[in-house]
Design an enzyme around this catalytic site. Structure first.
Site, short mmCIF file in Angstrom:
data_model
loop_
_atom_site.label_atom_id
_atom_site.label_comp_id
_atom_site.label_asym_id
_atom_site.label_seq_id
_atom_site.Cartn_x
_atom_site.Cartn_y
_atom_site.Cartn_z
N LYS A 27 0.83 -1.21 0.00
CA LYS A 27 0.00 0.00 0.00
C LYS A 27 0.86 1.26 0.00
O LYS A 27 0.61 2.19 -0.76
CB LYS A 27 -0.94 -0.05 1.22
N GLN A 176 4.78 9.24 6.90
CA GLN A 176 3.84 10.12 6.20
C GLN A 176 4.28 11.57 6.32
O GLN A 176 4.26 12.32 5.35
CB GLN A 176 2.43 9.94 6.77
N ASP A 327 2.00 -0.95 11.88
CA ASP A 327 0.67 -1.41 11.48
C ASP A 327 0.38 -2.85 11.91
O ASP A 327 -0.72 -3.36 11.69
CB ASP A 327 0.51 -1.30 9.96
N ARG A 358 -6.18 2.54 17.83
CA ARG A 358 -5.86 1.11 17.70
C ARG A 358 -5.39 0.48 18.99
O ARG A 358 -5.48 -0.74 19.13
CB ARG A 358 -4.77 0.91 16.65
C1 S3P Z 1 2.61 4.77 6.17
C2 S3P Z 1 3.17 5.15 7.34
C3 S3P Z 1 2.65 4.78 8.66
C4 S3P Z 1 1.67 3.62 8.57
C5 S3P Z 1 0.72 3.77 7.44
C6 S3P Z 1 1.45 3.86 6.12
C7 S3P Z 1 3.19 5.24 4.90
O1 S3P Z 1 1.99 5.88 9.23
O2 S3P Z 1 0.96 3.48 9.77
O3 S3P Z 1 -0.19 2.68 7.37
O4 S3P Z 1 2.89 4.68 3.83
O5 S3P Z 1 3.98 6.20 4.95
P1 S3P Z 1 2.82 7.04 9.99
O6 S3P Z 1 3.78 7.58 9.04
O7 S3P Z 1 1.82 8.09 10.38
O8 S3P Z 1 3.43 6.37 11.17
#
Ligand code: S3P
Length: 444
Positions: A27, A176, A327, A358
């Site tokens: 993803k 993110q 996750d 969660r």
């Molecule tokens: C993700 C980063 C994670 C993860 C999310 C996907 C990404 O979140 O929990 O499902 O693709 O960068 P955070 O960056 O907020 O920890």
């Protein structure tokens, strides 16, 4: 998604989990491939894209911002980008559904372009914090024109006409957040630097390099990274092959560990070390997970994983491991229920701001099924024993990972486990139910 009608689902104990399976594309990489290809000049091809609802929302958003995306019948997508800084003014609000990743990465990409866009999502996404991303983006010259309380969605962002490169020390280990700043930095002159004291998944950095950006990542302190991106590159089109998602593979994998007699091979799972904390933890618990044929696939490490049912024991999971398995805690908690002794998972504060709280949702899922569990500060403590009562009704709170973890639990518990709504599984793992059934699991 029709969120008005919920679709309950029940998992029952049956035969072993057996066979070979390949879960869908990752993803995180799928979102990034769509966004970065949209910022190149020319046409890129993405194969193995995860066609889950979260990623499809990102695809729609890229279209609304002017990129051309064509889906081939074989799951191959052709993307014609608009170039760095080249997004067009969208005609209406951008809807990111349930997806924090799509929304936060797109906020970064839009922040570096002279357009104004409204970002929105479902009830779960509207509750999630966006301030953490908006703060650095405002420093880079973007302006929040309108937002709900606390910087939440729906919000309207005016991108910077002349984005300012910054040095940003991230207060939370969040890929993110890091990615949003780097994507905004693409359009800024000079160097944008992100410092993280604990390394988070590095797919954005790897893929920026793949599309021709100049980006350097150095070790910072004991566990961190200092990442420097040279702004205003001309990103060149490239082909991306999306490897199988380790966060999705985690569900059949844990099912095979806890259902007696199971023997399962999961093919071509991405084994990027910043994503494999779960596998390290499960191995410490006594899980038999063999790595077969490790190889490189399009800039990411992959391997086949052979998993056999294992007697597990409780362990102490250090807080430093959280970014590499953020996750996976709901399904690790399920494995911990079936382990002999206590498992303590430390430092889970970030779990409180996922698709649901969660930490609470995981604890409630276990309690509903007769497991003793405590939350102490930001730690989750699970008292495991080889036999778990089950029989619970689990509230999934619009959270796909709670839904899948609860179903995995039901495959090994003494009594069936029912979830209130399976619809959100499609955000990350369309075909989950069919795949699990093909391995012998009883889901109905
Ligand atoms: C993700 C980063 C994670 C993860 C999310 C996907 C990404 O979140 O929990 O499902 O693709 O960068 P955070 O960056 O907020 O920890």
């Amino acid at each position: 998604m029709n969120t008005a009608v919920s679709t309950p689902l029940t998992a029952r104990r049956g035969g072993p989990v057996q066979g070979r399976a390949r879960v869908r594309g990752d993803k995180s990489i799928s979102h990034r491939a769509l966004i970065l290809a949209s910022l190149t000049v020319g046409e890129s091809t993405v194969a193995g894209l995860l066609e889950g609802e979260d990623v499809l929302h990102t695809a729609e958003a890229m279209r609304a911002l002017g990129a051309r995306l064509q889906r081939g019948g074989d799951g191959v997508w052709r993307i014609h980008g608009v170039g760095v800084g080249g997004f067009a003014q969208p005609a209406g609000p951008l809807d990111f559904g349930n997806s924090g990743t799509g929304c936060r990465l797109a906020l970064g990409a839009v922040a570096g372009c002279p357009v104004t866009a409204t970002f929105d999502g479902d009830a779960s996404l509207r509750k999630r914090p966006m301030r953490r991303v908006l703060d650095p983006l405002e420093r880079m010259g973007a302006r929040v024109m309108d937002c709900a309380e606390g910087g939440r969605l729906p919000l309207t962002l005016q991108g910077a006409r002349d984005p300012i490169p910054i040095v940003y020390e991230s207060p939370v280990p969040s890929a993110q957040l890091k990615s949003a700043v780097l994507l905004a930095g693409l359009a800024a002159p000079g160097e944008t630097t992100v410092i993280e004291t604990q390394a988070s998944r590095d797919h954005t950095e790897r893929m920026l390099k793949h599309f021709g950006a100049k980006i350097v990542s150095r070790v910072y302190g004991e566990r961190g990274r200092r990442i420097t991106l040279q702004g205003r590159p001309e990103l060149t089109p490239a082909n991306v092959m999306v490897p199988a998602d380790p966060s999705s593979a985690a569900f059949p994998l844990v099912a095979a560990l806890i259902v007696p007699g199971s023997d399962l091979v999961l093919e071509a799972v991405m084994t990027n070390p910043l994503r494999t904390g779960l596998y390290a933890t499960l191995r410490e618990m006594g899980a038999k997970i063999e790595t077969l044929d490790p190889r490189d696939d399009g800039g990411e490490e992959v391997a086949d994983l052979r998993v056999t049912a294992s007697a597990l024991k409780g362990v102490d999971v250090p807080a430093e491991r959280a970014p590499a398995m953020i996750d996976e805690y709901p399904v690790l908690a399920v494995a911990a229920c079936f382990a002999e002794g206590v498992t303590r998972m430390r430092g889970l504060q970030e779990l409180r701001v996922k698709e649901s709280d969660r930490l609470e949702a995981t604890a409630a899922m276990l309690r509903a099924n007769g497991v003793t569990v405590e939350i102490e500060g930001d730690d989750l403590i699970v008292h495991g024993k080889p036999s778990v009562a089950g029989g619970g009704d689990v509230a999934t709170h619009m959270d796909h990972r709670i839904a899948m973890a609860a179903l995995v639990m039901g495959l090994a518990a003494d009594n069936p486990v029912r979830i209130d709504d399976s619809a959100f599984i499609a955000t990350s793992f369309p075909g989950f139910v069919e795949l699990m059934r093909s391995l012998g699991c009883d889901l109905s």
